[in-house]
Every structure is written in structure tokens, then in C-alpha cells.
Design an enzyme around this catalytic site. Structure first.
Site: not given
Ligand SMILES: *Cc1c(COP(=O)(O)O)cnc(C)c1O
Length: 419
Positions: A136, A213, A216, A377
Site C-alpha cells: 500500500h 503492515d 488488512q 493505493c
């Protein structure tokens, strides 16, 4: 014997009672353009159960005050609720202590914090930050900024045509210059679940710390930061049924202790004079200014909700929906699925021959079906697949097969209109 009975009473993957769960989310009763809302944009943000909405309202109705400041009762109540939420979050991701839980405004904020406070002081010219090709923008641009500030380089591990990280190529890129790996747990654009345990183990074998990250992954997969042994794990409240404007950065205490503050202001200090300021302990050192108190409390309520439903059951439900949706859309002529990794979370990205993704999204909206259309993104990975963007349906615990059917009917309608 007792244990066996408990196991029988609560099987690990009990099917979700989706009809009952849907009643917890008032917005799902909305009608959009004359149709029942079919909300399939959960990768962008999730809807909120009544318990989260109630927690926000109750805070403002009964407890609103600033935290860590006042001696008065409301301030203490607000502080207690705010810190109880932190402890709840620590439990949810199995952090060792609450000190390792830093409140941020979201995943983006957490990654920028690590880029500026952890990476920047450690980077020299030609050092490397290693990411993947399916990140992202939030996990690309903060690293580009810190590279521009330090002369370090961004190195990108490749993804194959299915949208899977190429693990051997990744391993070969880990070298003495690699100062940090920053990798997604689940790709928001493709749905791929990365082999994050292997990614972390390989990096650690090369003495490289890892930021995950988790934006999600957090609402869809069980996350155990000690089990993963990641150095940092960032996620956003709004993607796990909590409010916007609140997020979490988990960091190993030793790292957080060693890092300089990210921003200066109130609450992050122990004492201030014009000559010298002493910083507060972790995690407060990273929490300058009045925080999003209601957001933190709302996030705590959201995690209670997810815990109550069961992350494993949510994961199983969404995988089943994904299999069903994949089977159905595969029969639509001209439809190409973007992202066909073996291990996928409930995200279905696709293109439709001869139709712009935005037109797909707009026509589906006329039918009450909310999806995302665009580059999500993640422009670099779109470029790799040779598309400017995709239409993306993304599932949450409250979605049903009937909603997948509505999606498919909508896509068929788009095809007829453009056929
Ligand atoms: C949504 C998302 C982000 C950014 O989250 P914000 O809440 O906008 O900060 C980063 N990475 C992934 C994989 C995402 O899905």
C-alpha cells in the site's frame, strides 16, 4: 472429560450466525438507490456494530475529560477507560506488555513513526529498506521520504503473476545493507496473505528487524505478535469495526525504549525546561498531545466484539465466501481476477473487459452494491498487472452468499450495458 465437553460446546470453526450478527450493524439496514445495501468495501473501511457506537456515545455522555491530566473524577474515568482499552489491545494481539502498544491515528501514522523514529537515525547512504511489490502507498511513501532524507535506498522484492511474494528472491535481497524489512501481512489490492512467519524468520536470520503492515490482516486473521516475533506491527481501528482516526503501533519494548520521540508536545514529557526536556516512559513518549480518547475506547469495544465472534470463525466464513464468489465470477466472460494467490483473504479484485473499473463501481452502486474501484493505493502493483485499476469486492464477517449473488447479478448487468 470436562475439556472434551468444552471443545464440543464450542468448536473452533463454528459457522457464524450471520443473520444474527448482521443485526448488530445498524447501517446494514440502509437502503441505497432503492436497494438493500450490499456493503462489499470492507478493505477500505468496515462498518461498526452497535456496541462500538454505544461505547463512543457512552464515553461522550458520561466520562468525557482529558486523560493523564486531571485529578477530577471524570478525568480519572476517561483515563481508566483509555488505558483499559490499551490493555485490551495488548491482549488481542498477544503483546508482552501494554508498554508496547502505542496509540496512533492509523496504520499510516504508525509506519511514518517507525520510518522517522526508528529507521531514520539508523540509515546511512546506500543502506536499504526492503519492501514488497504489493505494498500500500502507506508502506512505500514513508520509506521513500526517509530514503530521501538519508541517502538510503528502497529495494522491492518481487511478486509473481498470482500475486505471491517470491520468497527466494526476497531472501536473496536480504544483505548486510538491509536495515529494515517492511512488509504487508495481507495485500489490500490482491488479497494475498504473505508468508509473514517465513519473511520474519529469514530477516531475523540476517539480523534485520521487520515491520508488518497489518491494516488488512487484523480483522481477518488471528494475530499474535509474540508468535510472529515481528519487531513492529501497525494497524488501523477502522478496518476492524472500530472508529476512524485511531490506530495501533505495536513495537518491541527494547526498540521503543531506544527510539527518540516522533513528535513533541504534551503528555510525552516528564519535565520541561527551556534548557532540557525529559521524555516520558514508553508508550507515552510517542503520544504527544491530546489523543483520540473516544477512538481508543471504541477500538477496545470493537476488539471485544471480534473476540466474541471469534477470529478463526470469521476467517473461515470469509474464506468460504471468497471461494463461492471466485467460482461464480470465474463464469463471467471477460472477467479477469487480479490476484490469484493460493493463500488469500476475502478480497476479490477484478477487471471486466472493455469496461472501466469506475463504471463497474458506479453501476453496481445503482444496485445498492458498494465496492471499491481504482488503484487501491497500490499503483505499483496495478502497473505490474498491466491495469490502471480494478474493481474490488472485499468481505467481512457480516457478508452473505446472497450478497455475492447480488454482486454477480450487478456485474452481469454491467456486461449487458456495455455488451
Ligand atoms: C488501509 C491500509 C493501509 C492504510 O491504513 P490507514 O487507515 O489509511 O492509515 C495500509 N496498508 C494496507 C494494507 C491497508 O489496507
Amino acid at each position: 472429560m470436562k475439556m472434551e465437553r468444552d471443545v464440543l460446546a464450542k468448536p473452533a470453526h463454528a459457522a457464524l450466525d450471520v443473520a444474527r450478527l448482521r443485526a448488530d450493524f445498524p447501517i446494514l439496514a440502509e437502503r441505497v438507490n432503492g436497494h438493500s445495501l450490499v456493503y462489499l468495501d470492507n478493505a477500505a473501511t468496515t462498518q461498526k456494530p452497535q456496541s462500538v457506537i454505544d461505547a463512543l456515545a457512552a464515553y461522550y455522555e458520561h466520562d468525557n475529560a482529558n486523560v493523564h491530566r486531571g485529578v477530577h473524577t471524570l478525568s480519572q474515568r476517561a483515563t481508566d477507560a483509555y488505558e483499559a482499552a490499551r490493555a485490551n489491545i495488548a491482549r488481542f494481539i498477544n503483546a508482552r506488555t501494554t508498554d508496547e502498544i502505542v496509540y496512533t491515528s492509523g496504520t499510516t501514522d504508525g509506519i511514518n513513526l517507525v520510518a522517522q523514529s526508528f529507521a531514520r537515525p539508523r540509515l546511512a547512504p546506500n543502506d536499504e529498506i526492503l519492501i514488497s511489490a504489493m505494498e500500500h502507498h502507506s508502506n512505500i511513501v514513508p520509506w521513500q521520504l526517509v530514503c530521501a532524507q538519508t541517502g538510503a535506498r528502497l529495494v522491492v522484492a518481487p511478486v509473481n503473476d498470482a500475486g505471491e511474494l517470491m520468497l527466494d528472491a526476497y531472501a536473496a535481497m536480504l544483505g548486510p545493507r538491509t536495515k529494515l524489512v517492511a512488509m504487508t501481512h495481507v495485500s489490500n489490492a490482491l488479497g494475498s496473505i504473505t508468508p509473514i512467519r517465513r519473511i520474519i524468520a529469514l530477516a531475523h536470520a540476517a539480523n534485520v528487524p521487520v515491520l508488518v503492515d497489518g491494516a488488512q490482516a487484523i480483522a481477518h486473521l488471528p494475530v499474535d505478535v509474540q508468535g510472529l516475533d515481528c519487531d513492529f506491527y501497525a494497524f488501523s481501528g477502522h478496518k476492524i469495526f472500530g472508529p476512524t482516526g485511531i490506530g495501533i503501533l505495536y513495537g518491541k519494548a527494547a526498540h521503543l525504549e531506544a527510539m527518540p520521540p516522533y513528535q513533541g508536545g504534551g503528555d510525552m514529557i516528564r519535565s520541561v525546561t527551556f534548557e532540557k526536556t525529559e521524555y516520558n516512559d514508553i508508550p507515552y513518549k510517542f503520544e504527544a498531545g491530546t489523543p483520540n480518547i473516544a477512538g481508543a475506547i471504541g477500538l477496545g469495544a470493537a476488539l471485544d466484539y471480534v473476540r466474541h465472534v471469534g477470529v478463526e470463525a470469521i476467517d473461515a466464513h470469509e474464506r468460504e465466501l471468497l471461494v463461492y464468489a471466485t467460482e461464480r465470477v470465474t463464469q463471467i466472460p471477460g472477467l479477469r481476477i487480479i490476484g490469484t494467490a493460493k493463500d488469500k483473504a476475502g478480497i476479490l479484485s477484478f477487471t471486466l473487459e472493455g469496461v472501466h473499473a469506475h463504471d463497474v463501481g458506479t453501476i453496481l452502486d445503482h444496485e445498492g452494491v458498494a465496492i471499491r474501484a481504482g488503484h487501491h493505493c497500490a499503483m505499483p502493483v496495478m502497473a505490474q498487472f498491466g491495469v490502471a485499476g480494478t474493481a474490488r469486492a472485499s468481505f467481512a464477517l457480516y457478508n452473505t452468499r446472497e450478497e455475492v449473488d447480488a454482486l454477480v447479478a450487478g456485474i452481469e448487468r454491467v456486461r449487458r450495458m456495455f455488451g
